[in-house]
Design a protein around this motif. Structure first.
Motif, PDB file in Angstrom:
ATOM      1  N   PRO A 103       0.828  -1.208   0.000  1.00 19.83           N
ATOM      2  CA  PRO A 103       0.000   0.000   0.000  1.00 19.83           C
ATOM      3  C   PRO A 103       0.865   1.263   0.000  1.00 19.83           C
ATOM      4  N   ALA A 104       0.303   2.357  -0.517  1.00 19.00           N
ATOM      5  CA  ALA A 104       1.038   3.628  -0.575  1.00 19.00           C
ATOM      6  C   ALA A 104       1.211   4.238   0.807  1.00 19.00           C
ATOM      7  N   VAL A 105       0.282   3.949   1.698  1.00 17.04           N
ATOM      8  CA  VAL A 105       0.345   4.472   3.062  1.00 17.04           C
ATOM      9  C   VAL A 105       0.279   3.291   4.013  1.00 17.04           C
ATOM     10  N   PRO A 106       1.127   3.153   4.961  1.00 19.57           N
ATOM     11  CA  PRO A 106       2.166   4.105   5.354  1.00 19.57           C
ATOM     12  C   PRO A 106       3.382   4.001   4.440  1.00 19.57           C
ATOM     13  N   SER A 107       4.134   5.069   4.419  1.00 21.89           N
ATOM     14  CA  SER A 107       5.358   5.077   3.617  1.00 21.89           C
ATOM     15  C   SER A 107       6.569   4.900   4.532  1.00 21.89           C
ATOM     16  N   VAL A 108       7.648   4.441   3.963  1.00 22.06           N
ATOM     17  CA  VAL A 108       8.893   4.255   4.712  1.00 22.06           C
ATOM     18  C   VAL A 108       9.575   5.618   4.839  1.00 22.06           C
ATOM     19  N   THR A 109       9.804   6.045   6.075  1.00 23.60           N
ATOM     20  CA  THR A 109      10.500   7.316   6.285  1.00 23.60           C
ATOM     21  C   THR A 109      11.999   7.107   6.460  1.00 23.60           C
ATOM     22  N   GLN A 110      12.381   5.937   6.952  1.00 26.35           N
ATOM     23  CA  GLN A 110      13.803   5.628   7.097  1.00 26.35           C
ATOM     24  C   GLN A 110      13.989   4.122   7.064  1.00 26.35           C
ATOM     25  N   GLU A 111      15.023   3.660   6.363  1.00 25.98           N
ATOM     26  CA  GLU A 111      15.379   2.244   6.344  1.00 25.98           C
ATOM     27  C   GLU A 111      16.856   2.116   6.639  1.00 25.98           C
ATOM     28  N   ILE A 112      17.173   1.247   7.562  1.00 26.60           N
ATOM     29  CA  ILE A 112      18.564   1.010   7.932  1.00 26.60           C
ATOM     30  C   ILE A 112      18.828  -0.480   7.743  1.00 26.60           C
ATOM     31  N   ILE A 113      19.789  -0.802   6.902  1.00 22.51           N
ATOM     32  CA  ILE A 113      20.119  -2.192   6.589  1.00 22.51           C
ATOM     33  C   ILE A 113      21.379  -2.580   7.354  1.00 22.51           C
ATOM     34  N   ALA A 114      21.353  -3.777   7.936  1.00 22.47           N
ATOM     35  CA  ALA A 114      22.503  -4.266   8.692  1.00 22.47           C
ATOM     36  C   ALA A 114      23.685  -4.484   7.762  1.00 22.47           C
ATOM     37  N   GLU A 115      24.851  -4.063   8.212  1.00 25.14           N
ATOM     38  CA  GLU A 115      26.066  -4.246   7.431  1.00 25.14           C
ATOM     39  C   GLU A 115      26.721  -5.586   7.704  1.00 25.14           C
ATOM     40  N   ASP A 116      26.545  -6.101   8.907  1.00 27.93           N
ATOM     41  CA  ASP A 116      27.134  -7.399   9.231  1.00 27.93           C
ATOM     42  C   ASP A 116      26.436  -8.003  10.439  1.00 27.93           C
ATOM     43  N   GLY A 117      26.799  -9.239  10.736  1.00 31.47           N
ATOM     44  CA  GLY A 117      26.213  -9.971  11.844  1.00 31.47           C
ATOM     45  C   GLY A 117      25.891 -11.387  11.418  1.00 31.47           C
TER      46      GLY A 117
END
Length: 166
Positions: A103-117
């Motif tokens: 759906p168009a709402v809600p929209s993603v305001t911030q996405e943080i992807i893990a670099e390692d682990g």
């Protein structure tokens, strides 16, 4: 002498600026693991929702093989195993992840992807028909675009899913 002391203190206070350091706390302890459809060997997307926030785990195919054993997957920003944290503009539901077109709402305001682990999956069975897969996250390092690192990760135990042989 007082002027020199005043300027020294002023200079000291000015040089102790911590910038825009923000320490995030991810708390998904009370959130259940969700997935689309029925959990099976080919399930590749698991997520936990907490209001505006979502913790997303993307896995390679056949991760939940109906076998007993331990499996450790390496997390990387460009690999098959990814962990990401999203903040939405409004409360998000499972439909956002499960609909063919989100759906168009809600929209993603911030996405943080893990670099390692690592993602550690321990699979057990009591009857050779039903398998319990315990999922734990280890050493997950989430780094925002600004370079800020999320350091207070309380997401070691992601949760448990169950698969069955048909």
């Amino acid at each position: 002498m007082n002027r020199i002391l005043f300027f020294a203190i002023l200079l000291l206070l000015h040089s102790c600026d911590d910038g825009d350091l923000q320490i995030e706390t991810l708390n998904f302890d009370d959130s259940a693991i969700q997935f689309c459809g029925t959990i099976a060997e080919n399930t590749t997307l698991l997520f936990k929702i907490n209001g505006l926030d979502a913790l997303i785990l993307e896995l390679p195919d056949n991760t939940f093989a109906n076998e007993v054993g331990d499996n450790t997957l390496t997390v990387s920003a460009s690999g098959q195993t990814q962990v990401s944290f999203r903040i939405f503009s409004d409360n998000v539901t499972a439909n956002y992840f499960c609909d063919a077109i989100p759906p168009a709402v809600p929209s993603v305001t911030q996405e943080i992807i893990a670099e390692d682990g690592e993602v550690r999956i321990s699979s057990t069975t009591d009857d050779d028909i039903t398998f319990t897969h315990s999922i734990a996250l280890s050493g997950i390092s989430l780094v925002a675009e600004s370079g800020e690192r999320i350091t207070d990760l309380r997401i070691n135990e992601f949760g448990t899913v169950t698969t069955s042989i048909n």
